[in-house]
Structure formats: structure tokens, C-alpha cells
Enzyme design. Structure first.
Site, mmCIF file in Angstrom:
data_model
loop_
_atom_site.group_PDB
_atom_site.id
_atom_site.type_symbol
_atom_site.label_atom_id
_atom_site.label_comp_id
_atom_site.label_asym_id
_atom_site.label_seq_id
_atom_site.Cartn_x
_atom_site.Cartn_y
_atom_site.Cartn_z
ATOM 1 N N CYS A 132 0.831 -1.206 0.000
ATOM 2 C CA CYS A 132 0.000 0.000 0.000
ATOM 3 C C CYS A 132 0.871 1.264 0.000
ATOM 4 O O CYS A 132 1.518 1.560 -0.989
ATOM 5 C CB CYS A 132 -0.978 -0.036 1.175
ATOM 6 S SG CYS A 132 -2.340 1.132 1.021
ATOM 7 N N HIS A 177 -3.870 -4.959 -0.005
ATOM 8 C CA HIS A 177 -3.561 -5.505 1.313
ATOM 9 C C HIS A 177 -3.629 -7.028 1.276
ATOM 10 O O HIS A 177 -4.702 -7.616 1.420
ATOM 11 C CB HIS A 177 -4.551 -4.973 2.354
ATOM 12 C CG HIS A 177 -4.354 -3.533 2.702
ATOM 13 N ND1 HIS A 177 -4.179 -3.087 3.991
ATOM 14 C CD2 HIS A 177 -4.278 -2.422 1.921
ATOM 15 C CE1 HIS A 177 -4.010 -1.774 4.000
ATOM 16 N NE2 HIS A 177 -4.075 -1.351 2.745
ATOM 17 N N GLU A 210 -2.809 -9.259 3.375
ATOM 18 C CA GLU A 210 -3.086 -9.978 4.628
ATOM 19 C C GLU A 210 -4.555 -10.345 4.767
ATOM 20 O O GLU A 210 -4.922 -11.165 5.603
ATOM 21 C CB GLU A 210 -2.634 -9.141 5.829
ATOM 22 C CG GLU A 210 -3.575 -8.024 6.250
ATOM 23 C CD GLU A 210 -3.583 -6.830 5.311
ATOM 24 O OE1 GLU A 210 -4.492 -5.971 5.445
ATOM 25 O OE2 GLU A 210 -2.692 -6.737 4.436
#
Length: 395
Positions: free
Chosen positions: A285, A369, A371
Site C-alpha cells: 500500500c 492488502h 493480509e
């Protein structure tokens, strides 16, 4: 819970008391609703998020510093809040806008309602808003500056709120990473959540990863730990010497808020120095944008940004399409990537750059992102890729 009243375009100086909450935009548009969460008002850049789940992770994502979040999914708060899903201790989001908030949440993990949670963190919210109309407005006109105000008595100084929205400086040229970064170095060993076990601690020696905290989410750290990393987290203004003293096998540049070009006096020179030493880098990001700037590319402000957990991104090297989680209002201009840097991922919504890799350096980054908190797990492989690049080969 109340039905959305008719949206009003009240002029500055006008006051009304039909609801206990309002969203006031800088152009004078007023959305009336029911206030919840903390009383008072908060000003910020208004963005919309299309995620259907994970509102607690979104509200605690430091990347939302300076922003008012409007959820397009109509029912927010249905599973309450808990102590495990937070991405940071101190939420950075300014305020919350929803169509309907759940006054009576139901979930086995619930510790408190969203209303009470917002009160405890000093975040005002407004429900009963026509979020479809608001999202369409943002999509067509860009992210406006706005104020969310909550008054149980239902009395508002619309003129003052409008002026507050107009006087908000915006996010361009603003360094917000300094506001959300950690104040001192710390280590991390917690691994991803597992059903019936919760979070666990990584044991034994691992490869050394340094994370530069520009607003890092806890689940990024957990994913790294789950891939065998001994993690040291450093503040955003860490110098090259601060980083190298930990003898890292790899450095992760975290997510975070604000304009990456505003960090040119400290973050970008440090990243450039790491590149010169061929230290493997993984950017996420804001970290992706900073890596691009350190390589000589440019970034720009987006009209309405990408905020949600259902964004399609294409891997140009494999042809595979991933559904990913995104939260960014700035983007890398792919046309400015220098020789020796290839574009690896693009958004299928607007074609904007979503990834890069260096051809003669073990470093790469993505705009989204991976994750997945919240969001699909399509991109977890990126942590495995980083671990394979950075982890030393056992003899």
C-alpha cells in the site's frame, strides 16, 4: 434504527433538529440521520468502502487516518465488536456513516455493540443515511470534505459545520504516517488466528524481518510471523543505520495513510539506500508507493480511491485474477516506472497500477492488502514469496 429521512441541501447558517446526526459536506449538502457513537463532530475526507464484512478491522486500519468512512453495505454492527479483530490500538478513522446500525448485535465473539465501541474511542457516527446516493456522488465528483456531527438534542450549527468542512486542508501534501507510527521499536511473534485456538506465538529461531511502521496492521505482522519471521518493528522515521543494526534478511514497508510524496525528507532516501544495498524489500500500500518514489516514479491523488474487500486485480505475469482488499487514495503512475522496473499487477476496475518488481534487485510491492483483514485470502502467497526471497537457505 430509523428509515433515512429525505436528504436536505441546507444553506449555510440554517439549523434544524429532525435527527440527532448529520453529515455536512463542504458544498453545503446536508444528510440527516440518527447519531450514534460519540457525541460531538469530526471532519475529514469522505470515502466509501464496499466491504460486506470486517468493519472493525476497517475502522482500526491506520490507513484511514484523516478520513470519514461511509459503508455501502447497509447493515453495519450486526456482529458487534471484540478485542481480537482490531488492527491497531487507537483507531485513526475520523467518523462513520452507515445506512443502518445494528442496535442489538448477535455473535458468540461479541464483547460490546458498535455504538458503545465508538463511544469508547471518541468516534461519532450517523446512521439512516442514503449511502447509495452518497457513494454515487463520490464516484462521480470525487471524495469531498465533510463533517459528521452527533447531538442527542438534534440541534446543529450548519453554517459552522459547513465552514469546518471547507477549511479542512485535505490529504494532498500531508504526512499522516508520523501520526500513526509507533513511538519506539518493538518485536512481534503473534501468528494468524486459528479456529478454536485464537492467536498463537511463533516459537524457535526464524529469519530476521524489519518492518517500517507507516501505519502497519497487526495482521500483516501476523502473516509475516506465520511465515517464520523474527519481526522487529521500527518507527516511520527509522534511519538506514537503525535498520541495518538489526541485520535484516528482508525489510517490509507497511501500509499507512497520507500523501507518500510528503515523506520525501526521510522515508524515500532511506528506502533508496536499502535498494543500493540490495536488501530484499516488500512494500504494501503506502509502502508500495514509497518504493516507487524511491525508484524515480511518480504518484498522484485519485478521485475516489479504492476502498473495499472485493477489488479485482490481474497479475500480469501469470494472467491470474485475484480478488483483493484495498484502501488507498493515492496511486503510482505506472507510466512513470523507470527502466528495470516492471509493472506486475493492475486494477481491473480502472487499469491503475497495483504492483511492481525490480528486474535486478530482490524487491517487489503491491498496492493492495494481501493480509486479507478483511477480504479474500487470494494474495497470501505474497508473504510466502517474500519469505523465500529473504530467508537464508539452510545448509
Amino acid at each position: 434504527m430509523i428509515d433515512a429521512p429525505a436528504n436536505s441541501a441546507a444553506r449555510a447558517g440554517e439549523a434544524f433538529s429532525r435527527g440527532s446526526g448529520v453529515l455536512v459536506l463542504a458544498d453545503g449538502m446536508v444528510f440527516e440521520g440518527r447519531g450514534f457513537g460519540a457525541t460531538g463532530h469530526a471532519v475529514g475526507e469522505v470515502c466509501f468502502n464496499t466491504a460486506m464484512t470486517g468493519y472493525e478491522e476497517i475502522l482500526t486500519d491506520p490507513s484511514y487516518a484523516g478520513q470519514v468512512i461511509a459503508f455501502t453495505f447497509p447493515h453495519i454492527g450486526v456482529v458487534g465488536t471484540n478485542g481480537e479483530d482490531i488492527e491497531s490500538t487507537n483507531p485513526a478513522a475520523r467518523a462513520l456513516v452507515v445506512r443502518a446500525d445494528a442496535e442489538h448485535p448477535s455473535n458468540w465473539r461479541t464483547l460490546s455493540s458498535l455504538d458503545r465501541w465508538l463511544q469508547s474511542h471518541g468516534i461519532p457516527g450517523v446512521s439512516g443515511i442514503d449511502t447509495r446516493s452518497l457513494a454515487a456522488r463520490i464516484r462521480e465528483q470525487g471524495m469531498p470534505h465533510g463533517v459528521v456531527a452527533h447531538s442527542p438534542e438534534g440541534r446543529f450549527d450548519i453554517g459552522a459545520l459547513t465552514r469546518a468542512a471547507r477549511n479542512f486542508p485535505g490529504l494532498e501534501g500531508i504526512d499522516l504516517a508520523r501520526e500513526v507510527t509507533c513511538s519506539q521499536t518493538y518485536t512481534w511473534r503473534e501468528t494468524p488466528w486459528n479456529w478454536g485456538q485464537g492467536y498463537r506465538q511463533r516459537r524457535g529461531p526464524g529469519w530476521r524481518a524489519v518492518v517500517i511502521d507507516y501505519g502497519v496492521k497487526r495482521n500483516i505482522l501476523r502473516q509475516l510471523a506465520g511465515h517464520g519471521a523474527d519481526i522487529t518493528v521500527l518507527p516511520a522515521d527509522a534511519t538506514l543505520g537503525d535498520i541495518l543494526q538489526h541485520e535484516p534478511h528482508g525489510v517490509l514497508l507497511s501500509n499507512g495513510p497520507g500523501d507518500p510524496s510528503a515523506m520525501g525528507d526521510y522515508a524515500i532516501p532511506t528506502i533508496a539506500a536499502l535498494l543500493d544495498r540490495r536488501v530484499p524489500i516488500f512494500g504494501i500500500c503506502l509502502g508500495h508507493q514509497l518504493l516507487a518514489l524511491a525508484l524515480g516514479a511518480r504518484t498522484r491523488k485519485m478521485a475516489h480511491g479504492h476502498h473495499g474487500a472485493n477489488h479485482p486485480v490481474k497479475d500480469l505475469e501469470t494472467g491470474r485474477v485475484e480478488i483483493v482488499s484495498m484502501n488507498h487514495g493515492f496511486t503510482v503512475d505506472g507510466a512513470t516506472l523507470p527502466k528495470g522496473v516492471r509493472e506486475t499487477h493492475v486494477s481491473l476496475f480502472d487499469g491503475s497500477n497495483c504492483g511492481l518488481a525490480l528486474e535486478k534487485n530482490p524487491s517487489f510491492s503491491v498496492q493492495y492488502h494481501p493480509e486479507a483483514s478483511p477480504g479474500p485470502m487470494d494474495s497470501h502467497y505474497l508473504f510466502e514469496r517474500f519469505a523465500k526471497i529473504a530467508a537464508p537457505v539452510s545448509s
